[in-house]
Design a protein around this motif. Structure first.
Motif, short mmCIF file in Angstrom:
data_model
loop_
_atom_site.label_atom_id
_atom_site.label_comp_id
_atom_site.label_asym_id
_atom_site.label_seq_id
_atom_site.Cartn_x
_atom_site.Cartn_y
_atom_site.Cartn_z
N ALA A 1 45.14 -23.75 87.17
CA ALA A 1 44.10 -24.33 86.32
C ALA A 1 43.99 -25.84 86.49
CB ALA A 1 44.38 -24.00 84.85
N GLY A 2 44.84 -26.43 87.32
CA GLY A 2 44.80 -27.87 87.54
C GLY A 2 45.31 -28.68 86.37
N ILE A 3 46.27 -28.13 85.62
CA ILE A 3 46.80 -28.80 84.42
C ILE A 3 48.22 -29.29 84.70
CG2 ILE A 3 47.50 -28.46 82.02
CD1 ILE A 3 45.22 -26.38 81.84
N ARG A 4 48.44 -30.55 84.44
CA ARG A 4 49.74 -31.15 84.73
C ARG A 4 50.78 -30.71 83.70
NH1 ARG A 4 50.82 -37.57 85.97
NH2 ARG A 4 52.95 -37.32 86.76
N VAL A 5 51.96 -30.35 84.17
CA VAL A 5 53.08 -29.98 83.30
C VAL A 5 54.11 -31.10 83.34
CG1 VAL A 5 54.92 -28.31 82.87
CG2 VAL A 5 52.69 -27.51 83.71
N PHE A 6 54.35 -31.72 82.19
CA PHE A 6 55.32 -32.83 82.12
C PHE A 6 56.74 -32.33 81.89
CE2 PHE A 6 51.36 -35.01 80.95
CZ PHE A 6 51.40 -36.07 81.84
N GLY A 7 56.88 -31.09 81.47
CA GLY A 7 58.21 -30.58 81.23
C GLY A 7 58.16 -29.20 80.60
N ALA A 8 59.32 -28.53 80.61
CA ALA A 8 59.42 -27.19 80.02
C ALA A 8 60.73 -27.11 79.24
CB ALA A 8 59.37 -26.13 81.11
N LEU A 9 60.62 -26.91 77.94
CA LEU A 9 61.79 -26.90 77.06
C LEU A 9 62.25 -25.47 76.81
CD1 LEU A 9 60.54 -29.51 74.44
CD2 LEU A 9 61.94 -29.93 76.47
N PRO A 10 63.54 -25.22 76.92
CA PRO A 10 64.05 -23.86 76.67
C PRO A 10 64.06 -23.54 75.18
CG PRO A 10 65.88 -25.37 77.04
CD PRO A 10 64.62 -26.16 77.29
N ARG A 11 64.16 -22.27 74.90
CA ARG A 11 64.33 -21.85 73.51
C ARG A 11 65.66 -22.37 72.99
NH1 ARG A 11 62.74 -15.41 73.91
NH2 ARG A 11 60.48 -15.68 74.18
N ARG A 12 65.60 -23.06 71.85
CA ARG A 12 66.83 -23.59 71.24
C ARG A 12 66.76 -23.37 69.75
NH1 ARG A 12 70.01 -27.43 73.80
NH2 ARG A 12 71.25 -27.19 71.90
N PRO A 13 66.99 -22.13 69.29
CA PRO A 13 66.91 -21.87 67.84
C PRO A 13 67.94 -22.65 67.03
CG PRO A 13 67.81 -19.97 69.03
CD PRO A 13 67.28 -20.91 70.06
N ASP A 14 68.97 -23.18 67.70
CA ASP A 14 69.97 -23.97 66.99
C ASP A 14 69.46 -25.37 66.66
OD1 ASP A 14 70.04 -24.27 69.88
OD2 ASP A 14 71.77 -25.58 69.62
N LEU A 15 68.40 -25.82 67.35
CA LEU A 15 67.87 -27.18 67.12
C LEU A 15 66.62 -27.10 66.25
CD1 LEU A 15 68.28 -28.89 70.62
CD2 LEU A 15 69.85 -28.88 68.67
N THR A 16 66.81 -26.75 64.99
CA THR A 16 65.69 -26.64 64.07
C THR A 16 65.97 -27.47 62.82
OG1 THR A 16 66.64 -24.63 63.08
CG2 THR A 16 65.02 -24.33 64.85
N LEU A 17 64.91 -27.97 62.22
CA LEU A 17 65.02 -28.72 60.98
C LEU A 17 64.75 -27.79 59.80
CD1 LEU A 17 63.08 -31.90 62.08
CD2 LEU A 17 65.47 -31.86 61.37
N PRO A 18 65.55 -27.86 58.75
CA PRO A 18 65.32 -26.99 57.59
C PRO A 18 64.01 -27.33 56.88
CG PRO A 18 67.00 -28.63 57.10
CD PRO A 18 66.71 -28.76 58.56
N GLU A 19 63.39 -26.31 56.28
CA GLU A 19 62.10 -26.48 55.61
C GLU A 19 62.19 -26.04 54.16
OE1 GLU A 19 58.71 -24.93 57.63
OE2 GLU A 19 59.52 -25.31 59.61
N ARG A 20 61.22 -26.53 53.37
CA ARG A 20 61.02 -26.05 52.01
C ARG A 20 59.53 -25.95 51.76
NH1 ARG A 20 63.15 -31.46 49.86
NH2 ARG A 20 65.07 -30.34 49.39
#
Length: 440
Positions: free
Chosen positions: A174-193
Motif C-alpha cells: 500500500a506504500g505505507i511506511r512502517v516505523f516499528g512493530a511492537l510485540p504483545r506485552r500484556p505485562d506493560l499495562t497501566l491500571p484503569e478506573r
C-alpha cells in the motif's frame, strides 16, 4: 517570540484502546533519555494523560482543543514548546473523531490539529486478529482527508515475527511506511478506573514502567526515522494568550481527590500575575486565609467521600471563606460543595453544605461531551452573560439541586441540557469543566 516552532509529530490511532498512550509515553521517555528535548501536548479534553506525559519527559504537557479554543489560543499554547527540539502530540480517540461542526471552529478531532499545524500523523495500528488487512485500515486513514499530513504507522500487539512480516508486506504493497512493530506485552499495562487511567500520582511503580516502555520503543521503533518525519507549517511561536484569572490569589485544591486542572489555565493565570495557592482537602487543610477565591477542581471525591466528610478543618475553613469571598467548584468540586454525596455502595456522606446539591454515584450514568455555557450569574472570574466552552465527563447523577441555575448549558450541537450548575451567595459550581472563553 520570533523563533519558529520546532517540528512536531501527532501520535494517533483508528480508535481508543489501540495503545497510543503507551507508544507516546515510551517515545517521550526514550527520546528524553537520548538527550532530545521533547514538548508533549494532548489533543482534546483530557486531564489524566498530560500528567503521565510530564512523568515521562519532565516537561509540563498542555491540552490543545480545536473545538473549544480560538486560533490565537491554540498558537499561544503550542508556543510553550518553542525551545524544545521536538513537539509530540498525543491524539484522542480516533484521528477524525470529534463533535459536530458549529461555527468557524474545528470539531475537536486530532485531524484538525494535524491539518492546521502541519504535524505529520503517525498512526498506531493494533494488528491483533489480522495481517495484510491492517494496510486497508491505514490506507483509509491516509486518504480520507488529503490535507492531513500522514507520515506512517507503528504496529502494535504483533504476535510473532511471521505475523510482523505479513503485516509489513501489506503496508509495503500500500506504500505505507512502517516505523516499528511492537510485540504483545500484556505485562506493560497501566491500571484503569471509571474515568480512564489511574492517575499518575497514584501509580507507585510508574517510573519503572516508563523505563520499560522506553526500552521496548528503542528495541522496536526507528527513532531517527521518526524524528526525520517530524514537520510543522512555517509559523512563528505566538505570544501567550491571556485568560483572565478568577482572582489574584487563588486557593486551588490539589490532591488525589481534586486533580483535574488544565495546565494552560494555570499557566495563563500565573502569566497574568495571579498567585496559585495549593492546598489538600484530603490532608484536612483549610484554604489559605489570604486567598481571594477558592477553586475546587474535578477529580475523584467519590473515592474519598468518607475522608472528605471527616475533614473538619477543611470544611470549616471553606465555610468561613464563603461568608465573604467566592468559592467555585467544577464537577467533583461541585459535588463536594453540596449537602451530600452518595457513594457506589449507597452510603450518603455529608459534604460542605454550601449548596443544596445532592449527588449519587450509586446510580451510575455516563455524562460525556463538549459543552457550551452562558453564565446566568458571575462565576469563576467571569461576568454574567459570558459564554464559555468546556466539557463534561462523569458518572454521578443529581438527586437534588434546589439552588438557582448557574448557566444555560448546551451540547456541541446546541441541545439544551439539564445539568445547569447552581449558585447560592458567594458559592457556585457546575459539572461543566472550563476550557476557554467561547472562540466566537
Amino acid at each position: 517570540m520570533n523563533a519558529p516552532l520546532p517540528p512536531g509529530l501527532l501520535i494517533t490511532a483508528p480508535a481508543s484502546g489501540t495503545g497510543k498512550t503507551t507508544v507516546t509515553l515510551g517515545l517521550l521517555r526514550a527520546l528524553t533519555e537520548a538527550g532530545v528535548s521533547v514538548q508533549p501536548f494532548k489533543s482534546g479534553p483530557d486531564y489524566i494523560d498530560p500528567a503521565f506525559h510530564r512523568a515521562a519527559c519532565g516537561r509540563a504537557s498542555f491540552n490543545l482543543d480545536s473545538w473549544a479554543m480560538s486560533d490565537a489560543l491554540l498558537d499561544g499554547i503550542a508556543a510553550q514548546g518553542h525551545e524544545a527540539d521536538l513537539l509530540l502530540i498525543e491524539g484522542a480517540m480516533g484521528l477524525f473523531d470529534g463533535a459536530a461542526r458549529s461555527g468557524a471552529s474545528g470539531v475537536g478531532a486530532s485531524a484538525d490539529l494535524a491539518r492546521r499545524m502541519g504535524w505529520p500523523v503517525v498512526l498506531v495500528v493494533d494488528a491483533s486478529g489480522q495481517a495484510q488487512s491492517t494496510a486497508a485500515v491505514a490506507h483509509g486513514f491516509r486518504t480520507l482527508d488529503g490535507a492531513v499530513p500522514f507520515a506512517g504507522v507503528i504496529l502494535n500487539r504483533v504476535a510473532s515475527p511471521r505475523h510482523e512480516r505479513l503485516v509489513r508486506s501489506g503496508m509495503e504493497a500500500a506504500g505505507i511506511r512502517v516505523f516499528g512493530a511492537l510485540p504483545r506485552r500484556p505485562d506493560l499495562t497501566l491500571p484503569e478506573r471509571h474515568l480512564g487511567l489511574v492517575q499518575a500520582i497514584e501509580h507507585p511503580g510508574l517510573d519503572a514502567l516508563l523505563s520499560d516502555y522506553a526500552a521496548m520503543i528503542r528495541a522496536h521503533v526507528d527513532l531517527p526515522a521518526l524524528r526525520q518525519a517530524a514537520d510543522a507549517r512555517a509559523r512563528q511561536a505566538a505570544a501567550a494568550v491571556t485568560i483572565p484569572p478568577p482572582a489574584q490569589r487563588i486557593a486551588l485544591a490539589q490532591d488525589a481527590a481534586f486533580s483535574f486542572t488544565y495546565p494552560h489555565l494555570l499557566a495563563a493565570w500565573r502569566s497574568s500575575g495571579a498567585e496559585v495557592l495549593p492546598f489538600s482537602p484530603l490532608a484536612n487543610e483549610a484554604p489559605p486565609p489570604k486567598a481571594e477565591l477558592v477553586w475546587l477542581p474535578g477529580g475523584y471525591p467519590e473515592l474519598h467521600a468518607g475522608r472528605l466528610a471527616a475533614a473538619e478543618t477543611f470544611l470549616t475553613g471553606l465555610a468561613a471563606h464563603a461568608t465573604t469571598r467566592p468559592v467555585y467548584g467544577e464537577c467533583g468540586g461541585y459535588m463536594v460543595l453540596g449537602e451530600g454525596l452518595i457513594d457506589r455502595d449507597g452510603v450518603r456522606h455529608r459534604m460542605a453544605g454550601l449548596l443544596g446539591l445532592v449527588t449519587s454515584y450509586a446510580d451510575r450514568r455516563l455524562h460525556l461531551g463538549y459543552r457550551q455555557a452562558r453564565l446566568l450569574a458571575p462565576a469563576a472570574g467571569f461576568a454574567q452573560g459570558t459564554r464559555l466552552r468546556g466539557h463534561e465527563f462523569h458518572y454521578s447523577t443529581i438527586v437534588a439541586q434546589p439552588d438557582a441555575p448557574l448557566a444555560e448549558v448546551t451540547d456541541a450541537e446546541g441541545a439544551v441540557l439539564a445539568e445547569s450548575g447552581s449558585h447560592r451567595g458567594q458559592v457556585a459550581g457546575s459539572f461543566f469543566h472550563l476550557i476557554a472563553p467561547d472562540p466566537a
